[in-house]
Design a protein around this motif. Structure first.
Motif, PDB file in Angstrom:
ATOM      1  N   TRP A  55      -7.900  -0.593  -0.391  1.00 24.48           N
ATOM      2  CA  TRP A  55      -8.351  -1.873   0.065  1.00 24.48           C
ATOM      3  C   TRP A  55      -9.134  -1.523   1.576  1.00 24.48           C
ATOM      4  O   TRP A  55     -10.091  -0.762   1.909  1.00 24.48           O
TER       5      TRP A  55
ATOM      6  N   LEU B 220       3.833  -3.388   6.446  1.00 22.61           N
ATOM      7  CA  LEU B 220       3.671  -2.179   5.903  1.00 22.61           C
ATOM      8  C   LEU B 220       2.912  -1.206   5.692  1.00 22.61           C
ATOM      9  O   LEU B 220       2.580  -0.121   6.042  1.00 22.61           O
ATOM     10  N   ARG B 221       1.551  -1.980   5.659  1.00 24.66           N
ATOM     11  CA  ARG B 221      -0.036  -1.522   5.369  1.00 24.66           C
ATOM     12  C   ARG B 221      -0.452  -0.797   7.108  1.00 24.66           C
ATOM     13  O   ARG B 221      -1.792   0.135   6.866  1.00 24.66           O
TER      14      ARG B 221
ATOM     15  N   ARG C 108      -9.636   1.678   2.251  1.00 22.44           N
ATOM     16  CA  ARG C 108      -8.130   2.850   2.826  1.00 22.44           C
ATOM     17  C   ARG C 108      -7.540   3.089   2.048  1.00 22.44           C
ATOM     18  O   ARG C 108      -7.516   1.849   1.288  1.00 22.44           O
TER      19      ARG C 108
ATOM     20  N   GLN D 182       3.427   2.751   7.480  1.00 17.98           N
ATOM     21  CA  GLN D 182       3.079   4.113   6.562  1.00 17.98           C
ATOM     22  C   GLN D 182       4.151   5.636   6.742  1.00 17.98           C
ATOM     23  O   GLN D 182       4.618   6.158   5.844  1.00 17.98           O
TER      24      GLN D 182
ATOM     25  N   MET E  74       4.006   2.472  -9.778  1.00 15.57           N
ATOM     26  CA  MET E  74       2.720   3.058  -9.034  1.00 15.57           C
ATOM     27  C   MET E  74       2.166   1.857  -8.836  1.00 15.57           C
ATOM     28  O   MET E  74       1.804   1.043  -9.405  1.00 15.57           O
ATOM     29  N   SER E  75       0.967   2.104  -8.078  1.00 13.75           N
ATOM     30  CA  SER E  75      -0.070   1.673  -7.870  1.00 13.75           C
ATOM     31  C   SER E  75      -1.401   2.040  -8.770  1.00 13.75           C
ATOM     32  O   SER E  75      -1.433   3.547  -8.804  1.00 13.75           O
TER      33      SER E  75
ATOM     34  N   PHE F 130      -3.391   5.099   1.738  1.00 14.82           N
ATOM     35  CA  PHE F 130      -2.303   5.390   2.515  1.00 14.82           C
ATOM     36  C   PHE F 130      -2.576   6.788   3.496  1.00 14.82           C
ATOM     37  O   PHE F 130      -1.466   7.190   4.114  1.00 14.82           O
TER      38      PHE F 130
ATOM     39  N   GLY G  75       0.887  -1.671  -0.474  1.00 15.34           N
ATOM     40  CA  GLY G  75       0.152  -0.042  -0.388  1.00 15.34           C
ATOM     41  C   GLY G  75       0.523   1.358  -0.276  1.00 15.34           C
ATOM     42  O   GLY G  75       0.572   2.531   0.285  1.00 15.34           O
ATOM     43  N   VAL G  76       1.889   1.603  -0.486  1.00 14.24           N
ATOM     44  CA  VAL G  76       3.022   2.433  -0.327  1.00 14.24           C
ATOM     45  C   VAL G  76       2.429   3.188  -1.683  1.00 14.24           C
ATOM     46  O   VAL G  76       2.532   4.217  -1.315  1.00 14.24           O
ATOM     47  N   ASP G  77       1.787   2.660  -2.773  1.00 11.44           N
ATOM     48  CA  ASP G  77       1.192   3.389  -3.645  1.00 11.44           C
ATOM     49  C   ASP G  77       2.373   3.959  -4.718  1.00 11.44           C
ATOM     50  O   ASP G  77       1.485   3.927  -5.766  1.00 11.44           O
ATOM     51  N   ARG G  78       2.992   4.663  -4.442  1.00 13.27           N
ATOM     52  CA  ARG G  78       3.818   5.210  -4.819  1.00 13.27           C
ATOM     53  C   ARG G  78       5.444   5.736  -4.703  1.00 13.27           C
ATOM     54  O   ARG G  78       5.957   6.013  -3.405  1.00 13.27           O
TER      55      ARG G  78
ATOM     56  N   ARG H  88      -7.694   6.578  -9.768  1.00 12.45           N
ATOM     57  CA  ARG H  88      -9.057   6.968  -8.629  1.00 12.45           C
ATOM     58  C   ARG H  88      -8.517   8.765  -8.814  1.00 12.45           C
ATOM     59  O   ARG H  88      -8.039   9.878  -9.322  1.00 12.45           O
TER      60      ARG H  88
ATOM     61  N   ARG I  82       7.009   7.187   4.963  1.00 13.75           N
ATOM     62  CA  ARG I  82       6.737   8.709   4.886  1.00 13.75           C
ATOM     63  C   ARG I  82       7.498   9.534   4.702  1.00 13.75           C
ATOM     64  O   ARG I  82       8.548  10.543   4.246  1.00 13.75           O
TER      65      ARG I  82
END
Lengths: 609, 609
Positions: free
Chosen positions: B67, B174-175, B80, B180, A281-282, B82, A250-253, B46, B184
């Motif tokens: 998710w 990591l989710r 959900r 997260q 990326m997701s 990030f 779920g880090v996305d990018r 999205r 970040r």
């Protein structure tokens, strides 16, 4: 001590710096710069760099630090740092005889600090070719930091050095203005890439491990023995698995300027360790990644290299092979492959007629403007309209050969003075719709991944995975710049069942080695995709370097040697014992075979050779 | 296809983005965001993230991807990503029965895309604890990307997991919102550090090799066999040699976020690969580097952690040892070591009198406010003024023990509810004037470097190098944060003769291994110095993590294992043959010894334990 108190002031006022504070008075500014202002001379012994002084500074007292480029007539010291050169005037009066002799005794490449006053050069003595050529600094004080004792070659750009000497004394070679510029430009481009990914597009810079597990088919991975007997890490060729796992996480990018390792001793212009701009990326499609990369390159492209236009042109793999005979076409010049089968359908030239009669037989040509190239199975033909020549080939499978001849012809033409490719032009090109699998070279009845086993099929081809896998096209995209592949990526398979089918049924791989990835795909994996750009190659094309070695601070030789420190090196038995390994010395027989495979000398081969 | 054309538009308009263009109308903006604006939802399926929607968006048609956190009463899907959570309202009318059953059948952690309209939650159903708690999205369409098939544990922050399970399924761990946030924040801090070094201070980001040569005394370096029999690379513990060579090369200011390697299996909270912020600059003194680092941390410190004040406090090594019994004092609380020799000079307590009569004998104490700690050779004393207790020690050499007791007392006091250290406080401290050499532990008549052999002596001590080297203090500085060492650096020796003397005469090292560095110092080396900050440790203190593993995406276990992929792993004989090595299996005897040295299980030890 003045320096001490200056530093105390610097530390005290560190928090006071603001972008908006900027003083107009050049003198007050130069004093305050030392205390308040960031930049290349902050926190340093110097007040200015050697490339900075202009007639505006006349009358200022300045301190410069640098290397003695040369001395002239016991009158001048030319001082150099990474920004340029400044002429230091040696005082000639009797009262300054100590200073004069100190300066005149300097050897070239010695390191000094000079304090003095900026003055205009006498009329007629200005040097217009030198950015600081209007002024000189009358020396009032010198501190000699280090006398240069020995020098295997001179640090002047025009001195030609053998490349192995350059590598052995890399710390001297890097003093050249070209290498200084290359390293600085690389740093700036990477900084802008990070700015774009992090600050503009919301990517997260994540570091992934380099001590990892052997990947299936990872024949080119270095191994690292651990302290557990018989257990080894591998240095991965890319963070491929980790970047996909980060998407599952779920880090996305994700992005990383990633160090990668590949052990392929004998290929030219490859380094055992290299750097890639690694992106994933997701919730994205192929076009989204392509757009991201176009934005990235546009954002980070050095302004002095001219703007680049987006979107880049896109070409299908089939089209590239048909028109250029290669999957990374150099589109800076034309000379496309032309199908002349129709024209020659009634030819009475024996080998053409025979070729055309075979299955897959065609007559292919390239148009070489005003040139002449001789080769075995080709003939020359006066062109109908343009008085050019045609180079012919006769089988579909020979297209890559013709593609190669196209590039060779271009080189030959250019070496004979024909302008074919603009040396300042940058032609980006996407190549898409690659086959997902190719027949193995040694066992053509079996398939292997054209790129890697994680690439997703084109949606319209996905059912073919189960019926005719050799026909499946992948969602893979290569980025080509001036005929070099500088990046490649794909949309990945995000469903465990599909990934399992590809690994087990099509590629016949042992899936247990990737069980953690398969499990991850079953635990809620988003659709995702990414790309990796070869940073060394990209920067070398950007600066027009002959080799990626010219954009790497400490590259290794063709045989993977560090010629400066002499790595790799032998180890003591005791050191090997800690890792439970011993050297298996080759027998005479195998040594001979090995030497045949290894390059005969540690030659430096050029770029793309 | 709408998605396709959106991407084409994105690519076409990629170049049109400007910072100044910002539209006021929220609806028009949300449409244009997809095309024009960068940010976390650009280039993506999205339109918004799951943490973004507010009452301003009511009426907007949005697409979310994420998710399934959980389902509630067949009425809601909580989605959900990030950025947070959004409540999706499942339509209940008959005409939407397909959509309803698709949503209700979802397993938690499945990945979906939902399109729907934002609406206010009915009055009284708002959730004030949730940033998106005012709204919900009425689902109109769903695309199911992936059904989550299996899950070893739930992805909720409050579910306690064993750490080895967390590591085995790191992609699930990591989710969690904590991980997260940690990743970040790390990315953002590093980005700001780069911004400061590159853009504010003119540093050049240079990558240095990790396949290098064994360094003298580099007993903790991993080795990498090459394809040449008996020849090995090493993975260096830091780019120390390269950064100094870059200064000799005139690069002037170098930095690198450098991957480093250290093979010390059995130490807690260490990773075999770790990251340091590596900095070196020329023409600088100690105070300049310290000022640079203060500016760097101030610039990159996350605003939400509160401002940090510069300059940091500076303490001499002697003072630190005297007052805190350690060279990395935790200055968040007092309880300093107090010399009570005077007070007890006439004591009739036998062991105190006997201690004081010996050379170096002192009575040392710490003042434990209102606490009580029992230990062997110590006594308790009612304090004269504050009714506190005193803990006593009796020899100078026992100071480190007392320093350790000081920290233990603090922990005990805090666990019994006494507030001693503000958990949100960050106390930075420079420790300076370390001894340059220390007696070797096993051979006290010989000296070894307190830090490394390249550290320059204090100018006033430099003559002692040739007469009484054990008295020389070095230009070394450690940066301490809340009692942890987070960085260390020094001004380096820049003269070949001095470096040669240190290596050969004082440290008795084989200088041929460093001949390239000695040669470099003789070829015009500027005065230079630098520092390395431990990034993993710094970030872990910043976020208040218990372990550096909580700020590393894929850390290794205590024994250096990757529990997810099961690295290190065994290799086939064929694979080892390519590197001319074979495994030397230990005998039963040596196996027993080895097992005694290795940790008995792959335990997870806490930070600083």
């Amino acid at each position: 001590m003045a320096a001490k108190s200056r530093f105390v002031l610097q530390r005290l006022f560190n928090g006071l710096r603001t972008q908006s504070l900027w003083l107009q008075s050049s003198k007050l500014q130069s004093v305050l710069t030392v205390i308040f202002f960031p930049g290349p001379s902050s926190l340093s012994f110097r007040t200015h760099t050697c490339g900075e002084l202009r007639s505006d500074h006349v009358g200022d007292k300045v301190t410069l630090c640098g290397w003695v480029q040369y001395l002239r007539q016991d009158l001048f010291v030319i001082l150099r740092d990474f920004t340029g050169l400044t002429q230091i005037l040696i005082p000639q009066e009797e009262s300054a005889s100590g200073l004069k002799s100190a300066l005149c005794d300097l050897t070239v490449e010695s390191v000094i600090q000079v304090t003095g006053t900026v003055r205009l050069r006498p009329s007629g003595q200005e040097n217009k070719g030198m950015p600081t050529g209007e002024i000189e600094v009358l020396a009032e004080n010198v501190e000699i930091f280090n006398i240069c004792q020995k020098l295997p070659f001179e640090i002047k750009d025009f001195v030609k050095k053998s490349e192995s000497l350059r590598m052995q004394y890399r710390y001297l070679d890097l003093r050249s203005s070209q290498m200084q510029q290359n390293l600085r430009l690389r740093s700036q481009v990477v900084m802008k890439m990070r700015d774009y990914l992090c600050n503009v597009q919301g990517f997260v810079d994540v570091e992934t491990p380099t001590l990892f597990k052997r990947t299936p088919g990872g024949a080119k991975e270095f191994v690292v023995p651990s302290r557990e007997p018989g257990m080894f890490y591998s240095l991965p060729q890319s963070p491929q698995q980790f970047k996909q796992l980060l998407m599952v996480a779920g880090v996305d990018r994700y992005f990383q300027i990633a160090r990668c390792y590949r052990d392929e001793g004998s290929k030219p212009d490859r380094q055992p360790e290299f750097t890639q701009v690694d992106i994933e990326m997701s919730f994205v499609e192929q076009a989204g990644i392509m757009s991201l990369v176009e934005g990235l390159l546009q954002h980070s492209w050095p302004p002095e290299k001219g703007p680049i236009k987006v979107p880049f042109h896109t070409m299908k793999y089939e089209e590239a092979m048909r028109d250029y005979g290669v999957d990374k076409p150099d589109t800076r010049f034309n000379m496309k492959l032309i199908d002349l089968s129709e024209v020659f359908s009634a030819s009475d030239v024996e080998f053409l007629r025979s070729a055309l009669s075979k299955p897959g037989g065609t007559v292919q040509a390239i148009c070489v403007p005003g040139g002449a190239v001789s080769t075995g199975r080709s003939i020359w033909w006066k062109h109908f309209k343009h008085r050019n020549h045609l180079l012919l080939s006769v089988m579909t499978v020979l297209r890559p050969l013709l593609g190669h001849l196209r590039l060779q012809s271009a080189q030959l033409l250019e070496s004979s003075g024909v302008t074919l490719r603009d040396p300042s032009a940058f032609h980006f090109l996407w190549v898409v719709d690659f086959p997902l699998f190719l027949p193995k070279e040694d066992k053509p009845e079996e398939l292997e991944s054209a790129h890697h086993p994680f690439t997703a099929p084109l949606p319209e081809d996905s059912q073919l995975l189960y019926t005719e896998p050799h026909k499946v096209r992948g969602q893979h995209y290569d980025l080509v710049l001036n005929g070099s592949e500088i990046g490649g990526g794909s949309i990945r398979i995000h469903k465990a069942a599909e990934q399992h089918h590809v690994l087990k049924n099509i590629l016949k791989e042992d899936t247990t080695l990737l069980s953690h990835l398969l499990e991850a795909l079953d635990s809620g994996a988003p659709p995702h995709g990414g790309i990796a750009l070869g940073l060394d190659r990209l920067i070398s094309i950007m600066v027009g370097a002959n080799s990626i070695r010219d954009v790497i601070a400490f590259p290794k030789s063709f045989r993977g040697h560090d010629l400066m420190s002499r790595a790799p090196d032998s180890l003591s038995e005791e050191e090997l014992n800690a890792y439970h390994i011993s050297v298996k010395w080759p027998t005479n027989d195998s040594l001979t075979k090995m030497n045949e495979r290894l390059p005969q000398s540690d030659l430096w081969l050029g770029f793309n050779s």
